[in-house]
Design a protein around this motif. Structure first.
Motif, PDB file in Angstrom:
ATOM      1  N   ALA A 103      54.120 -62.637 -18.409  1.00 51.46           N
ATOM      2  CA  ALA A 103      55.472 -62.923 -16.879  1.00 51.46           C
ATOM      3  C   ALA A 103      56.009 -64.105 -16.784  1.00 51.46           C
ATOM      4  N   ALA A 104      55.819 -65.020 -17.249  1.00 49.82           N
ATOM      5  CA  ALA A 104      56.816 -65.979 -17.201  1.00 49.82           C
ATOM      6  C   ALA A 104      57.754 -65.632 -18.322  1.00 49.82           C
ATOM      7  N   ARG A 105      57.577 -64.913 -19.478  1.00 52.95           N
ATOM      8  CA  ARG A 105      58.485 -64.997 -20.508  1.00 52.95           C
ATOM      9  C   ARG A 105      59.541 -64.193 -19.632  1.00 52.95           C
ATOM     10  N   LEU A 106      59.049 -62.767 -19.250  1.00 54.22           N
ATOM     11  CA  LEU A 106      60.029 -61.587 -18.646  1.00 54.22           C
ATOM     12  C   LEU A 106      60.292 -61.528 -17.345  1.00 54.22           C
ATOM     13  N   GLY A 107      60.414 -63.514 -16.376  1.00 54.10           N
ATOM     14  CA  GLY A 107      60.887 -63.435 -15.428  1.00 54.10           C
ATOM     15  C   GLY A 107      59.439 -62.922 -13.774  1.00 54.10           C
ATOM     16  N   VAL A 108      58.736 -62.028 -14.790  1.00 51.76           N
ATOM     17  CA  VAL A 108      58.040 -61.282 -13.803  1.00 51.76           C
ATOM     18  C   VAL A 108      57.134 -62.933 -13.035  1.00 51.76           C
ATOM     19  N   GLU A 109      57.812 -62.838 -10.954  1.00 50.63           N
ATOM     20  CA  GLU A 109      57.227 -64.126 -10.420  1.00 50.63           C
ATOM     21  C   GLU A 109      56.179 -63.404  -9.065  1.00 50.63           C
ATOM     22  N   LEU A 110      55.529 -63.760  -9.123  1.00 45.76           N
ATOM     23  CA  LEU A 110      53.931 -63.869  -7.879  1.00 45.76           C
ATOM     24  C   LEU A 110      55.070 -63.452  -6.652  1.00 45.76           C
ATOM     25  N   SER A 111      54.837 -62.668  -5.955  1.00 42.05           N
ATOM     26  CA  SER A 111      55.531 -62.817  -4.537  1.00 42.05           C
ATOM     27  C   SER A 111      54.577 -63.014  -3.732  1.00 42.05           C
ATOM     28  N   GLU A 112      54.945 -63.730  -2.509  1.00 45.24           N
ATOM     29  CA  GLU A 112      54.517 -64.530  -1.180  1.00 45.24           C
ATOM     30  C   GLU A 112      52.987 -64.249  -1.111  1.00 45.24           C
ATOM     31  N   GLU A 113      53.205 -61.687  -1.104  1.00 48.67           N
ATOM     32  CA  GLU A 113      52.075 -61.567  -1.183  1.00 48.67           C
ATOM     33  C   GLU A 113      50.797 -61.735  -1.574  1.00 48.67           C
TER      34      GLU A 113
END
Length: 168
Positions: A103-113
């Motif tokens: 997730a970090a490598r692909l820039g997929v971040e956790l949303s506020e939700e």
């Protein structure tokens, strides 16, 4: 010593009493931050790996009772129960580390939700355990070789997994 199964699926947390294993002594052989292995560039610490060994053994003991089975043959391809427990702990901790690193490598971040969901899941789990005989959830986590940060990391990895799947 007294051991508590962290991943209990029954309505109440099950307590297993035994004197066979010295989990704390084994845990203290290394620093919690020592790196046991890496996967996809993500480091898995002794705390992470050991907490899963502990939890895998506790699950086994919940089903079969406390036994001195480390040298016993396993029914899988690992040879002994010790090798099997270690392999499953490595597999589980690898999954969390890999998903989080990917997730970090692909820039997929956790949303506020997502973050709110992590908080809600943590609070729900804490409430579940305290309503089933655990006086203090943080102490319970410590007894299972986890802490709040790692427990939240495990929950967050589930959100990362979902987000990776959706973004794929």
């Amino acid at each position: 010593s007294l051991s508590v199964g962290a991943m209990a699926s029954a309505q109440e947390v099950q307590i297993v009493e035994h004197e066979t294993f010295d989990y704390q002594g084994a845990y203290e052989k290394f620093s919690p931050d020592d790196v046991v292995f890496t996967i996809a560039g993500a480091e898995v610490s002794w705390q992470e790996y050991f907490s899963w060994i502990y939890n895998v053994v506790m699950q086994y003991e919940m089903y079969y009772g406390a036994q001195d089975i480390w040298d016993a043959p396993s029914e899988d391809s690992y040879g002994t129960m010790e090798a099997s427990f270690k392999a499953y702990a490595e597999l589980i901790s690898s999954r969390y580390a890999f998903v989080t690193a990917e997730a970090a490598r692909l820039g997929v971040e956790l949303s506020e939700e997502d973050i709110a969901g992590i908080d809600a899941a943590y609070n729900s789990d804490a409430e579940y355990y305290t309503s089933n005989g655990i006086d203090n959830f943080e102490d319970f986590l410590k007894e299972t070789y986890m802490d709040e940060e790692y427990y939240r990391y495990i929950i967050a990895a589930q959100y990362h997994y979902r987000n990776l799947f959706v973004n794929a």
